[in-house]
Enzyme design. Structure first.
Site, PDB file in Angstrom:
ATOM      1  N   LYS A  49       0.866  -1.241  -0.078  1.00 51.34           N
ATOM      2  CA  LYS A  49      -0.147  -0.050   0.077  1.00 51.34           C
ATOM      3  C   LYS A  49       0.813   1.007  -0.142  1.00 51.34           C
ATOM      4  O   LYS A  49       0.659   2.147  -1.016  1.00 51.34           O
ATOM      5  CB  LYS A  49      -0.742   0.074   1.293  1.00 51.34           C
ATOM      6  CG  LYS A  49      -2.393  -0.594   1.193  1.00 51.34           C
ATOM      7  CD  LYS A  49      -3.315  -0.338   2.266  1.00 51.34           C
ATOM      8  CE  LYS A  49      -2.751  -0.951   3.583  1.00 51.34           C
ATOM      9  NZ  LYS A  49      -3.689  -1.092   4.654  1.00 51.34           N
ATOM     10  N   GLN A  93      -5.315  -1.105  11.779  1.00 51.63           N
ATOM     11  CA  GLN A  93      -5.435  -2.585  11.104  1.00 51.63           C
ATOM     12  C   GLN A  93      -6.327  -3.405  12.143  1.00 51.63           C
ATOM     13  O   GLN A  93      -5.633  -3.534  13.338  1.00 51.63           O
ATOM     14  CB  GLN A  93      -4.160  -3.044  10.900  1.00 51.63           C
ATOM     15  CG  GLN A  93      -3.376  -2.277   9.716  1.00 51.63           C
ATOM     16  CD  GLN A  93      -4.367  -2.042   8.550  1.00 51.63           C
ATOM     17  OE1 GLN A  93      -4.912  -3.212   7.996  1.00 51.63           O
ATOM     18  NE2 GLN A  93      -4.295  -0.721   7.911  1.00 51.63           N
ATOM     19  N   ASP A 118     -10.662   4.841   6.155  1.00 50.83           N
ATOM     20  CA  ASP A 118     -11.267   3.441   5.983  1.00 50.83           C
ATOM     21  C   ASP A 118     -12.683   3.275   6.048  1.00 50.83           C
ATOM     22  O   ASP A 118     -13.157   2.296   5.628  1.00 50.83           O
ATOM     23  CB  ASP A 118     -10.492   2.576   7.107  1.00 50.83           C
ATOM     24  CG  ASP A 118      -9.458   1.646   6.543  1.00 50.83           C
ATOM     25  OD1 ASP A 118      -9.196   1.615   5.496  1.00 50.83           O
ATOM     26  OD2 ASP A 118      -8.693   1.211   7.580  1.00 50.83           O
TER      27      ASP A 118
END
Lengths: 298, 298
Positions: A49, A93, A118
């Site tokens: 990423k 995460q 996100d």
């Protein structure tokens, strides 16, 4: 047109447009990506990423890893990032390890919704449900963007989604409803799964079971999107869909790599830019989709 | 067991439990229900709600009607209710008329989420999506409660919901997902509607089209929930389902009156009590469902 749906044309156009958008801007977005625990398996993906986003767009991507952190310290760390004007996107995460796991929802909700690239905070999920503009989970947004770029008819279509998380399935159902699709949200408890899936015009497989979706699960001419990523015995990357078996039946199908993953990363770049520059970034995305569509249909 | 699903046993138990819960409490919940505009059609329903809730539970239900009100005044009125410690629930009847209509979402979101007994604010929708405890739209909660009271298997079942609003369809899909059901969210753009509905183990008709759902739309043995309320030419109340036609095919079916409507009102009483007394009211509801189930299955 080829059957294989790839992200390459789409992301090429979208990154180029993003670079053009950002090139005369004083402020370049900056993302902080937090991961916790020594068993964290997403390190490879995080590196990918970072590399992709930084090289394609110049957006800053800072990976912060804690092998261990106390609840209070983590929350304070997030609050500091919320206050930090240099930071536009905060990612955490999941799943969180150990003791932190049970507080996942509460910890996530400490992220300032205006930096929630996100789209996982309760506030972002609420904005999505209520029709307010906000951040949508990158995988869901990436799948919608890919479908639109390939000019897949969403209006009126039956879309089977085998996933009920807030990371993929539920936000995808929400945005596809806006496109006038008819979503079915399936999961491990769904009875007679293949009976349901084989009615679907579009099938999104994110059940996290290696090559589970064979041609028996798929309607003739369906569009098949594979979100799963697994390694098979030979070390080859495969998906939730048995690609070679489903390929002949599908009208369009994503390969196990080079489709949903890269789309997800690209959407993160768009979300981070939206955090900086607001709703004009939605239009930038829509324009990119139109451009990509022309190239793909050519 | 009779095929006709009625709310009467369920609401009898639930109201009785609520009265018992409230009888030694110092504080009795108070709801304020705001309606606006001279063309407002829900007056009858508001009166029925007031009468039922007050007589069954003693909860205060105050109807406030404005024939016209400016945006700023309405928002100030809501803010005052938010601050008013005597008020536990704030409801705003939709759709808002005239100029106010376009600001509906923003106006709703002025309601303090802790008093949002209709579950319509972005915050409530977000809490629902993220799995936090909060208020769920009364109609959705009422349908789930009715299904559970009749011991309808939700786990693994395919549930067709013909409605995609935040008042009925989407929150219903969310709570049924928690029950491990597989929801399909249908609407006016859904192609081949009957092909989809006739696969559904449970069918929730809230499409607002008089007696549209005939036996052709229904799977043999399906459970059919009718949310629609219409008057036919003879002035009789009918639903979205052609009752006499569907009845033979269904294993359980709600009549056009005496099922979803009364369940919705009863859930409003529970939500208002939850606003006062918090999550123990969830358990009170669960206990009531278990009691009702015993009576119904007897």
């Amino acid at each position: 047109m080829e059957k294989k749906m790839s992200s390459s044309v789409v992301t090429k156009v979208l990154y180029e447009n993003l670079r053009n958008f950002l090139k005369d801007k004083k402020r370049i977005p900056h993302i902080v990506d937090i991961s916790i625990g020594d068993d964290f398996g997403g390190e490879m993906y995080a590196k990918m990423k970072k590399k992709r986003i930084e090289s394609e767009t110049g957006i800053g991507f800072q990976s912060v890893h804690f092998s261990d952190i106390e609840l209070g310290s983590l929350i304070n760390y997030i609050i500091d990032l919320n206050k930090n004007e240099e930071v536009d996107g905060i990612m955490l995460q999941l799943p969180l390890p150990g003791e932190l796991h049970q507080f996942e929802r509460m910890i996530l909700d400490f992220i300032d919704p205006s930096k929630d690239v996100d789209g996982l905070t309760s506030a972002s999920l609420g904005n999505l449900a209520s029709g307010k503009d906000g951040f949508v989970a990158c995988t869901s947004l990436g799948i919608e963007t890919l479908l639109k770029s390939y000019d897949v008819r969403l209006d009126g279509s039956l879309v089977g989604i085998i996933n009920r998380t807030n990371v993929v399935g539920k936000p995808l159902a929400e945005i596809l409803l806006r496109d006038n699709a008819t979503p079915i949200i399936m999961h491990s408890h769904t009875r007679h799964l293949s009976d349901v899936t084989k009615n679907c015009d579009i099938l999104v497989a994110a059940l996290n079971r290696r090559e589970k979706i064979t041609s028996e699960y798929v309607k003739d001419g369906a569009v098949v999107i594979d979100v799963g990523v697994h390694k098979n015995e030979e070390g080859k990357t495969v998906g939730d869909v048995l690609y070679d078996d489903v390929y002949p039946k599908a009208s369009l199908i994503t390969p196990p790599t080079g489709a949903v993953g890269p789309m997800t990363i690209c959407m993160l770049a768009y979300n981070a830019t939206k955090s900086c520059y607001g709703s004009p970034v939605n239009e930038l995305l829509d324009e990119g989709i139109e451009e990509a569509k022309k190239l793909i249909l050519k």
